[in-house]
Motif scaffolding. Sequence first.
Motif, PDB file in Angstrom:
ATOM      1  N   MET A  76       0.398   5.445 -18.683  1.00 48.22           N
ATOM      2  CA  MET A  76       1.265   5.009 -17.627  1.00 48.22           C
ATOM      3  C   MET A  76       0.390   5.649 -16.235  1.00 48.22           C
ATOM      4  O   MET A  76       0.451   4.948 -15.338  1.00 48.22           O
ATOM      5  CB  MET A  76       2.679   5.561 -17.292  1.00 48.22           C
ATOM      6  CG  MET A  76       3.295   4.903 -18.819  1.00 48.22           C
ATOM      7  SD  MET A  76       3.536   2.763 -18.477  1.00 48.22           S
ATOM      8  CE  MET A  76       4.267   3.232 -16.623  1.00 48.22           C
ATOM      9  N   GLY A  77       0.151   6.774 -16.373  1.00 46.92           N
ATOM     10  CA  GLY A  77      -0.665   7.403 -15.167  1.00 46.92           C
ATOM     11  C   GLY A  77      -1.758   6.679 -14.698  1.00 46.92           C
ATOM     12  O   GLY A  77      -2.192   6.389 -13.556  1.00 46.92           O
ATOM     13  N   ILE A  78      -2.746   6.291 -15.518  1.00 50.38           N
ATOM     14  CA  ILE A  78      -4.052   5.499 -15.525  1.00 50.38           C
ATOM     15  C   ILE A  78      -3.747   4.222 -15.039  1.00 50.38           C
ATOM     16  O   ILE A  78      -4.300   3.521 -13.965  1.00 50.38           O
ATOM     17  CB  ILE A  78      -4.928   5.484 -16.828  1.00 50.38           C
ATOM     18  CG1 ILE A  78      -5.363   6.618 -17.162  1.00 50.38           C
ATOM     19  CG2 ILE A  78      -6.041   4.198 -16.652  1.00 50.38           C
ATOM     20  CD1 ILE A  78      -6.463   6.695 -18.287  1.00 50.38           C
ATOM     21  N   LYS A  79      -2.586   3.512 -15.560  1.00 54.20           N
ATOM     22  CA  LYS A  79      -2.143   2.092 -14.976  1.00 54.20           C
ATOM     23  C   LYS A  79      -1.816   1.974 -13.471  1.00 54.20           C
ATOM     24  O   LYS A  79      -2.266   1.309 -12.742  1.00 54.20           O
ATOM     25  CB  LYS A  79      -1.302   1.493 -16.014  1.00 54.20           C
ATOM     26  CG  LYS A  79      -1.789   0.923 -17.059  1.00 54.20           C
ATOM     27  CD  LYS A  79      -0.326   0.547 -18.306  1.00 54.20           C
ATOM     28  CE  LYS A  79      -0.023  -0.830 -17.526  1.00 54.20           C
ATOM     29  NZ  LYS A  79       0.864  -1.381 -18.490  1.00 54.20           N
ATOM     30  N   THR A  80      -0.897   3.401 -13.350  1.00 53.59           N
ATOM     31  CA  THR A  80      -0.460   3.361 -11.870  1.00 53.59           C
ATOM     32  C   THR A  80      -1.423   3.694 -10.864  1.00 53.59           C
ATOM     33  O   THR A  80      -1.818   3.146  -9.893  1.00 53.59           O
ATOM     34  CB  THR A  80       0.582   4.346 -11.683  1.00 53.59           C
ATOM     35  OG1 THR A  80       1.710   4.237 -12.866  1.00 53.59           O
ATOM     36  CG2 THR A  80       1.273   4.461 -10.444  1.00 53.59           C
ATOM     37  N   ALA A  81      -2.455   4.691 -11.493  1.00 54.64           N
ATOM     38  CA  ALA A  81      -3.672   4.937 -10.379  1.00 54.64           C
ATOM     39  C   ALA A  81      -4.569   3.906 -10.292  1.00 54.64           C
ATOM     40  O   ALA A  81      -5.012   3.742  -9.187  1.00 54.64           O
ATOM     41  CB  ALA A  81      -4.262   6.144 -11.139  1.00 54.64           C
ATOM     42  N   GLY A  82      -4.770   3.041 -11.094  1.00 55.75           N
ATOM     43  CA  GLY A  82      -5.718   1.924 -11.295  1.00 55.75           C
ATOM     44  C   GLY A  82      -5.093   1.021 -10.263  1.00 55.75           C
ATOM     45  O   GLY A  82      -5.779   0.197  -9.316  1.00 55.75           O
ATOM     46  N   MET A  83      -3.601   0.537 -10.374  1.00 56.29           N
ATOM     47  CA  MET A  83      -3.019  -0.326  -9.151  1.00 56.29           C
ATOM     48  C   MET A  83      -3.179   0.190  -7.996  1.00 56.29           C
ATOM     49  O   MET A  83      -3.466  -0.738  -6.912  1.00 56.29           O
ATOM     50  CB  MET A  83      -1.598  -0.421  -9.840  1.00 56.29           C
ATOM     51  CG  MET A  83      -1.370  -1.412 -10.911  1.00 56.29           C
ATOM     52  SD  MET A  83       0.500  -1.317 -11.528  1.00 56.29           S
ATOM     53  CE  MET A  83       0.977  -2.411 -10.118  1.00 56.29           C
ATOM     54  N   ILE A  84      -3.008   1.411  -7.702  1.00 56.86           N
ATOM     55  CA  ILE A  84      -2.987   2.186  -6.366  1.00 56.86           C
ATOM     56  C   ILE A  84      -4.499   1.832  -5.904  1.00 56.86           C
ATOM     57  O   ILE A  84      -4.862   1.546  -4.487  1.00 56.86           O
ATOM     58  CB  ILE A  84      -2.826   3.523  -6.391  1.00 56.86           C
ATOM     59  CG1 ILE A  84      -1.225   3.701  -6.593  1.00 56.86           C
ATOM     60  CG2 ILE A  84      -2.868   3.971  -5.080  1.00 56.86           C
ATOM     61  CD1 ILE A  84      -0.852   5.222  -6.805  1.00 56.86           C
ATOM     62  N   VAL A  85      -5.622   2.112  -6.793  1.00 57.47           N
ATOM     63  CA  VAL A  85      -6.977   1.903  -6.105  1.00 57.47           C
ATOM     64  C   VAL A  85      -7.058   0.664  -5.972  1.00 57.47           C
ATOM     65  O   VAL A  85      -7.944   0.206  -4.725  1.00 57.47           O
ATOM     66  CB  VAL A  85      -7.815   2.551  -7.460  1.00 57.47           C
ATOM     67  CG1 VAL A  85      -9.224   2.028  -7.045  1.00 57.47           C
ATOM     68  CG2 VAL A  85      -7.736   4.100  -7.552  1.00 57.47           C
ATOM     69  N   VAL A  86      -6.732  -0.425  -6.812  1.00 57.49           N
ATOM     70  CA  VAL A  86      -7.093  -1.866  -6.349  1.00 57.49           C
ATOM     71  C   VAL A  86      -6.451  -2.210  -5.185  1.00 57.49           C
ATOM     72  O   VAL A  86      -7.002  -2.864  -4.145  1.00 57.49           O
ATOM     73  CB  VAL A  86      -6.505  -2.784  -7.469  1.00 57.49           C
ATOM     74  CG1 VAL A  86      -6.616  -4.131  -7.216  1.00 57.49           C
ATOM     75  CG2 VAL A  86      -7.447  -2.353  -8.851  1.00 57.49           C
ATOM     76  N   VAL A  87      -5.075  -1.974  -4.964  1.00 57.63           N
ATOM     77  CA  VAL A  87      -4.574  -2.430  -3.547  1.00 57.63           C
ATOM     78  C   VAL A  87      -5.276  -1.716  -2.441  1.00 57.63           C
ATOM     79  O   VAL A  87      -5.403  -2.426  -1.514  1.00 57.63           O
ATOM     80  CB  VAL A  87      -2.981  -1.589  -3.683  1.00 57.63           C
ATOM     81  CG1 VAL A  87      -2.350  -2.005  -2.288  1.00 57.63           C
ATOM     82  CG2 VAL A  87      -2.381  -2.517  -4.750  1.00 57.63           C
ATOM     83  N   ILE A  88      -5.682  -0.387  -2.432  1.00 54.77           N
ATOM     84  CA  ILE A  88      -6.284   0.168  -1.442  1.00 54.77           C
ATOM     85  C   ILE A  88      -7.620  -0.444  -1.026  1.00 54.77           C
ATOM     86  O   ILE A  88      -8.090  -0.513   0.077  1.00 54.77           O
ATOM     87  CB  ILE A  88      -6.517   1.651  -1.765  1.00 54.77           C
ATOM     88  CG1 ILE A  88      -5.145   2.659  -1.611  1.00 54.77           C
ATOM     89  CG2 ILE A  88      -7.740   2.440  -0.714  1.00 54.77           C
ATOM     90  CD1 ILE A  88      -5.215   3.771  -1.989  1.00 54.77           C
ATOM     91  N   MET A  89      -8.567  -0.674  -2.219  1.00 56.57           N
ATOM     92  CA  MET A  89      -9.866  -1.206  -2.006  1.00 56.57           C
ATOM     93  C   MET A  89      -9.790  -2.711  -1.416  1.00 56.57           C
ATOM     94  O   MET A  89     -10.450  -3.114  -0.781  1.00 56.57           O
ATOM     95  CB  MET A  89     -10.306  -1.168  -3.527  1.00 56.57           C
ATOM     96  CG  MET A  89     -11.013   0.025  -3.895  1.00 56.57           C
ATOM     97  SD  MET A  89     -11.914   1.047  -2.742  1.00 56.57           S
ATOM     98  CE  MET A  89     -13.298   0.306  -2.743  1.00 56.57           C
ATOM     99  N   ALA A  90      -8.820  -3.576  -1.886  1.00 48.04           N
ATOM    100  CA  ALA A  90      -8.358  -4.849  -1.464  1.00 48.04           C
ATOM    101  C   ALA A  90      -8.229  -4.639  -0.044  1.00 48.04           C
ATOM    102  O   ALA A  90      -8.676  -5.380   0.783  1.00 48.04           O
ATOM    103  CB  ALA A  90      -7.420  -5.502  -2.217  1.00 48.04           C
ATOM    104  N   ALA A  91      -7.271  -3.867   0.368  1.00 53.40           N
ATOM    105  CA  ALA A  91      -6.920  -3.562   1.822  1.00 53.40           C
ATOM    106  C   ALA A  91      -8.011  -3.143   2.695  1.00 53.40           C
ATOM    107  O   ALA A  91      -8.502  -3.724   3.667  1.00 53.40           O
ATOM    108  CB  ALA A  91      -5.999  -2.733   2.033  1.00 53.40           C
ATOM    109  N   GLY A  92      -9.096  -2.446   1.984  1.00 52.38           N
ATOM    110  CA  GLY A  92     -10.285  -1.856   2.691  1.00 52.38           C
ATOM    111  C   GLY A  92     -11.447  -3.234   2.876  1.00 52.38           C
ATOM    112  O   GLY A  92     -11.804  -3.048   4.221  1.00 52.38           O
ATOM    113  N   MET A  93     -11.465  -3.659   1.967  1.00 53.47           N
ATOM    114  CA  MET A  93     -12.278  -4.834   1.934  1.00 53.47           C
ATOM    115  C   MET A  93     -11.699  -6.055   3.086  1.00 53.47           C
ATOM    116  O   MET A  93     -12.767  -6.775   3.625  1.00 53.47           O
ATOM    117  CB  MET A  93     -12.743  -5.562   0.605  1.00 53.47           C
ATOM    118  CG  MET A  93     -13.382  -4.791  -0.293  1.00 53.47           C
ATOM    119  SD  MET A  93     -13.851  -5.317  -1.758  1.00 53.47           S
ATOM    120  CE  MET A  93     -12.016  -5.109  -2.655  1.00 53.47           C
TER     121      MET A  93
END
Length: 291
Positions: A167-184
């Motif tokens: 669960m921790g890795i899935k949550t962290a992964g979703m946060i990273v994807v959202v942040i990176m998408a917003a950054g791009m």
Amino acid sequence: MAAPYAFRMALQSILHEKWINLLSILTIAAGLLFTALTVLSVYNVEMITRKLPEKFSVMLYLRDNLSKEETDSIVSAAQKDPSVIKASLIPKDEALRELKSTLKDAEIILGGIGENPLPDTIEIKLKPDAVGPENIRRLTEKLRDFRGIQEIEYGERFLASIYSLRMGIKTAGMIVVVIMAAGMIFVCYSTVKILFFRKNTEIETYKLLGATKGFIRAPFIIEGAVIGMAGGFLSFIGMLALYYFVVLNLSLSFPIFKMVHFPVEASFVLIPAGLFLGITGSAIAIGRIRY
């Protein structure tokens, strides 16, 4: 006539402002590549934990000298639980034979054993979607009411750790994807906005000549799309290079890398993802500018 003109203007702008566009493309490519690696890591963790239910069992160690009726009642109670696929009795004589078979190359370990020290055991197999800390805790608490059960073992801490990690890795992964998408998106937004202001004089001329908003906006949207798609293409090349030159080569020397699930065909989604991010960023940039 408007569409060819918009494409020509976008191409000219890309070539004229090649350094800022190249920087944006590389930034988006790096962002998409990092995002893809994050998704790949989450995917591998998911694949590994999905195999856990196939090998998972709850073991009930029974007290000595239980009657057949008492043993059957425990097996029956376990079998009736909706999360259980199968509950089977393993007599202690059979368990000792399996142990001897497993340790046949180390007979000295069993040399001093006289009477069979192993208890009768009930092995419970659960449905794949029922293997979770909460459900197993509920099942074991229900079974503890039976007097004939001496001990229940299922690796509670290990199971809880695995699911917490998942669960921790899935949550962290979703946060990273959202942040990176917003950054791009912000990279495309900033690039198009800078280019827009650099062409302010040219745009004022178009306005005086009666050009529509769509006519003025189209080259910027196309330019953002090209930047995003080029970034997606470079990240796609990066993923293929990572797969062929790192994962495949390392798997020849280190077998553990053969466990890595790498869906190469999924890498193609990076190109339309870059296109979408580029269009979105440029559309936001143009939409927030008044002229």
